[in-house]
Write a protein that holds these residues in place. Structure first.
Motif, PDB file in Angstrom:
ATOM      1  N   ALA A   1       1.325  -1.339   0.066  1.00 43.27           N
ATOM      2  CA  ALA A   1       0.212  -0.469  -0.121  1.00 43.27           C
ATOM      3  C   ALA A   1       0.519   1.339  -0.147  1.00 43.27           C
ATOM      4  O   ALA A   1       0.411   2.042  -0.073  1.00 43.27           O
ATOM      5  N   LEU A   2       1.800   1.526   0.739  1.00 43.52           N
ATOM      6  CA  LEU A   2       2.782   2.405   0.121  1.00 43.52           C
ATOM      7  C   LEU A   2       3.707   2.711  -0.497  1.00 43.52           C
ATOM      8  O   LEU A   2       4.194   3.678  -1.218  1.00 43.52           O
ATOM      9  N   TYR A   3       3.478   1.361  -1.553  1.00 41.62           N
ATOM     10  CA  TYR A   3       4.500   1.189  -2.547  1.00 41.62           C
ATOM     11  C   TYR A   3       4.198   2.183  -4.174  1.00 41.62           C
ATOM     12  O   TYR A   3       2.909   1.634  -4.510  1.00 41.62           O
ATOM     13  N   ASP A   4       3.947   2.845  -4.682  1.00 38.37           N
ATOM     14  CA  ASP A   4       4.122   3.471  -5.151  1.00 38.37           C
ATOM     15  C   ASP A   4       4.736   2.829  -6.941  1.00 38.37           C
ATOM     16  O   ASP A   4       5.643   3.716  -7.244  1.00 38.37           O
ATOM     17  N   ALA A   5       4.499   2.250  -7.644  1.00 33.12           N
ATOM     18  CA  ALA A   5       4.354   1.419  -8.438  1.00 33.12           C
ATOM     19  C   ALA A   5       4.875   2.258  -9.714  1.00 33.12           C
ATOM     20  O   ALA A   5       5.280   1.297 -10.940  1.00 33.12           O
ATOM     21  N   GLU A   6       3.595   3.151  -9.695  1.00 30.02           N
ATOM     22  CA  GLU A   6       3.638   3.779 -11.228  1.00 30.02           C
ATOM     23  C   GLU A   6       4.926   5.242 -11.346  1.00 30.02           C
ATOM     24  O   GLU A   6       3.809   6.030 -11.843  1.00 30.02           O
ATOM     25  N   SER A   7       5.350   5.019 -10.017  1.00 31.13           N
ATOM     26  CA  SER A   7       6.122   6.644  -9.712  1.00 31.13           C
ATOM     27  C   SER A   7       7.191   6.744 -10.821  1.00 31.13           C
ATOM     28  O   SER A   7       7.320   5.465 -10.681  1.00 31.13           O
ATOM     29  N   PRO A   8       7.675   7.693 -11.140  1.00 29.35           N
ATOM     30  CA  PRO A   8       8.800   8.011 -12.048  1.00 29.35           C
ATOM     31  C   PRO A   8      10.534   6.884 -11.931  1.00 29.35           C
ATOM     32  O   PRO A   8      11.197   6.372 -12.463  1.00 29.35           O
ATOM     33  N   ARG A   9      10.217   6.972 -10.422  1.00 30.33           N
ATOM     34  CA  ARG A   9      11.263   6.769  -9.550  1.00 30.33           C
ATOM     35  C   ARG A   9      11.623   5.138  -9.881  1.00 30.33           C
ATOM     36  O   ARG A   9      12.616   4.204 -10.457  1.00 30.33           O
ATOM     37  N   VAL A  10      10.426   4.152  -9.993  1.00 24.69           N
ATOM     38  CA  VAL A  10      10.352   3.194 -10.325  1.00 24.69           C
ATOM     39  C   VAL A  10      10.943   2.471 -11.375  1.00 24.69           C
ATOM     40  O   VAL A  10      11.743   2.062 -11.775  1.00 24.69           O
ATOM     41  N   LYS A  11      10.453   3.191 -11.929  1.00 22.62           N
ATOM     42  CA  LYS A  11      11.145   3.412 -14.126  1.00 22.62           C
ATOM     43  C   LYS A  11      12.918   3.695 -13.447  1.00 22.62           C
ATOM     44  O   LYS A  11      13.801   2.995 -14.637  1.00 22.62           O
ATOM     45  N   GLU A  12      12.809   4.757 -13.481  1.00 23.42           N
ATOM     46  CA  GLU A  12      14.616   5.261 -13.308  1.00 23.42           C
ATOM     47  C   GLU A  12      14.847   3.973 -12.543  1.00 23.42           C
ATOM     48  O   GLU A  12      16.544   3.962 -13.230  1.00 23.42           O
ATOM     49  N   ARG A  13      14.701   3.664 -11.512  1.00 24.78           N
ATOM     50  CA  ARG A  13      15.659   1.969 -10.751  1.00 24.78           C
ATOM     51  C   ARG A  13      15.275   0.931 -11.093  1.00 24.78           C
ATOM     52  O   ARG A  13      15.467  -0.256 -11.107  1.00 24.78           O
ATOM     53  N   GLY A  14      14.310   0.171 -12.630  1.00 24.34           N
ATOM     54  CA  GLY A  14      14.105  -0.768 -13.563  1.00 24.34           C
ATOM     55  C   GLY A  14      13.559  -1.639 -12.556  1.00 24.34           C
ATOM     56  O   GLY A  14      13.525  -2.785 -12.607  1.00 24.34           O
TER      57      GLY A  14
ATOM     58  N   SER B   1      10.019  -5.894 -11.627  1.00 23.19           N
ATOM     59  CA  SER B   1      10.406  -7.063 -10.439  1.00 23.19           C
ATOM     60  C   SER B   1       8.744  -6.484  -9.878  1.00 23.19           C
ATOM     61  O   SER B   1       8.128  -6.200  -9.505  1.00 23.19           O
ATOM     62  N   ALA B   2       8.909  -7.957  -9.126  1.00 23.44           N
ATOM     63  CA  ALA B   2       7.391  -8.372  -7.948  1.00 23.44           C
ATOM     64  C   ALA B   2       8.440  -8.169  -6.935  1.00 23.44           C
ATOM     65  O   ALA B   2       8.424  -9.469  -6.245  1.00 23.44           O
ATOM     66  N   PRO B   3       8.451  -7.602  -5.925  1.00 19.35           N
ATOM     67  CA  PRO B   3       9.501  -7.629  -4.945  1.00 19.35           C
ATOM     68  C   PRO B   3       8.289  -8.253  -3.288  1.00 19.35           C
ATOM     69  O   PRO B   3       7.556  -7.838  -3.881  1.00 19.35           O
ATOM     70  N   THR B   4       9.178  -8.424  -2.869  1.00 22.84           N
ATOM     71  CA  THR B   4       8.008  -9.138  -1.364  1.00 22.84           C
ATOM     72  C   THR B   4       8.306  -8.245  -0.925  1.00 22.84           C
ATOM     73  O   THR B   4       8.447  -7.338  -0.947  1.00 22.84           O
ATOM     74  N   GLU B   5       7.350  -8.675   0.262  1.00 22.41           N
ATOM     75  CA  GLU B   5       7.113  -8.050   1.437  1.00 22.41           C
ATOM     76  C   GLU B   5       8.257  -6.945   1.894  1.00 22.41           C
ATOM     77  O   GLU B   5       8.325  -5.775   2.184  1.00 22.41           O
ATOM     78  N   ALA B   6       9.043  -8.266   2.393  1.00 19.76           N
ATOM     79  CA  ALA B   6      10.807  -7.653   3.068  1.00 19.76           C
ATOM     80  C   ALA B   6      11.620  -6.611   2.256  1.00 19.76           C
ATOM     81  O   ALA B   6      11.984  -5.743   2.739  1.00 19.76           O
TER      82      ALA B   6
ATOM     83  N   ALA C   1      10.133  -3.542   2.406  1.00 19.16           N
ATOM     84  CA  ALA C   1      10.487  -2.673   2.884  1.00 19.16           C
ATOM     85  C   ALA C   1      11.863  -1.699   2.858  1.00 19.16           C
ATOM     86  O   ALA C   1      11.997  -0.831   2.797  1.00 19.16           O
ATOM     87  N   GLU C   2      13.034  -2.646   2.899  1.00 20.48           N
ATOM     88  CA  GLU C   2      14.370  -2.193   2.320  1.00 20.48           C
ATOM     89  C   GLU C   2      14.080  -1.699   1.110  1.00 20.48           C
ATOM     90  O   GLU C   2      14.936  -0.403   1.421  1.00 20.48           O
ATOM     91  N   LEU C   3      13.758  -1.640  -0.203  1.00 21.23           N
ATOM     92  CA  LEU C   3      13.642  -0.763  -1.166  1.00 21.23           C
ATOM     93  C   LEU C   3      12.807   0.649  -0.576  1.00 21.23           C
ATOM     94  O   LEU C   3      13.660   2.096  -0.819  1.00 21.23           O
ATOM     95  N   LEU C   4      12.148   0.293   0.120  1.00 21.56           N
ATOM     96  CA  LEU C   4      11.365   1.545   0.734  1.00 21.56           C
ATOM     97  C   LEU C   4      12.390   2.580   1.844  1.00 21.56           C
ATOM     98  O   LEU C   4      11.817   4.202   1.960  1.00 21.56           O
ATOM     99  N   LEU C   5      12.888   2.106   2.154  1.00 25.78           N
ATOM    100  CA  LEU C   5      14.137   2.883   3.679  1.00 25.78           C
ATOM    101  C   LEU C   5      14.834   3.059   2.865  1.00 25.78           C
ATOM    102  O   LEU C   5      15.862   3.914   3.438  1.00 25.78           O
ATOM    103  N   GLU C   6      15.635   2.617   2.159  1.00 22.35           N
ATOM    104  CA  GLU C   6      16.604   3.125   1.453  1.00 22.35           C
ATOM    105  C   GLU C   6      16.332   4.485  -0.099  1.00 22.35           C
ATOM    106  O   GLU C   6      16.993   5.208  -0.029  1.00 22.35           O
ATOM    107  N   ASP C   7      15.176   4.247  -0.426  1.00 26.41           N
ATOM    108  CA  ASP C   7      14.534   5.093  -0.796  1.00 26.41           C
ATOM    109  C   ASP C   7      13.379   5.731  -1.165  1.00 26.41           C
ATOM    110  O   ASP C   7      12.778   5.277  -1.136  1.00 26.41           O
TER     111      ASP C   7
END
Length: 119
Positions: free
Chosen positions: A54-67, A71-76, A79-85
């Protein structure tokens, strides 16, 4: 105290700030370009809104920038992705204690405002 996590360029974040200002409720604004959520804050907000997805913005330009769009990341991993970026987060995140709302969710903002006024 209500916290609003977002960016200055985000229309929905500005709308949330305006919503609470119009009701005379003080907020603490946190610009995600400068500071993200702590691990504890992220976990608390995720619990309040139904998980990391619910917190992950899969449509954001940042997702595309990072490629990350393929991917279909797990919940864990999310969490790592959202903490680092923090710019991968959907905005705004409006938080008061253990309650939170994500995105342009005016009914949820109203509930948070009413709870804040009742304090």
């Amino acid at each position: 105290m209500i916290q609003i996590f977002g960016t200055t360029k985000c229309k929905a974040t500005r709308a949330a700030q305006r919503f609470f200002a119009e009701r005379g409720i003080k907020v603490q604004s946190v610009d995600l370009r400068e500071k993200g959520l702590s691990k504890g804050e992220l976990a608390s907000v995720a619990r309040a809104v139904g998980g990391m997805r619910a917190l992950y913005d899969a449509e954001s330009p940042r997702v595309k920038e990072r490629g990350l769009q393929y991917s279909a990341p797990t919940e864990a991993r999310l969490a790592e992705l959202l903490l680092e970026d923090p710019l991968l987060l959907r905005t705004p995140i409006v938080r008061s204690g253990t309650r939170a709302a994500v995105g342009a969710a005016e009914p949820a903002w109203k509930a948070l405002a009413d709870a804040e006024k009742a304090r």
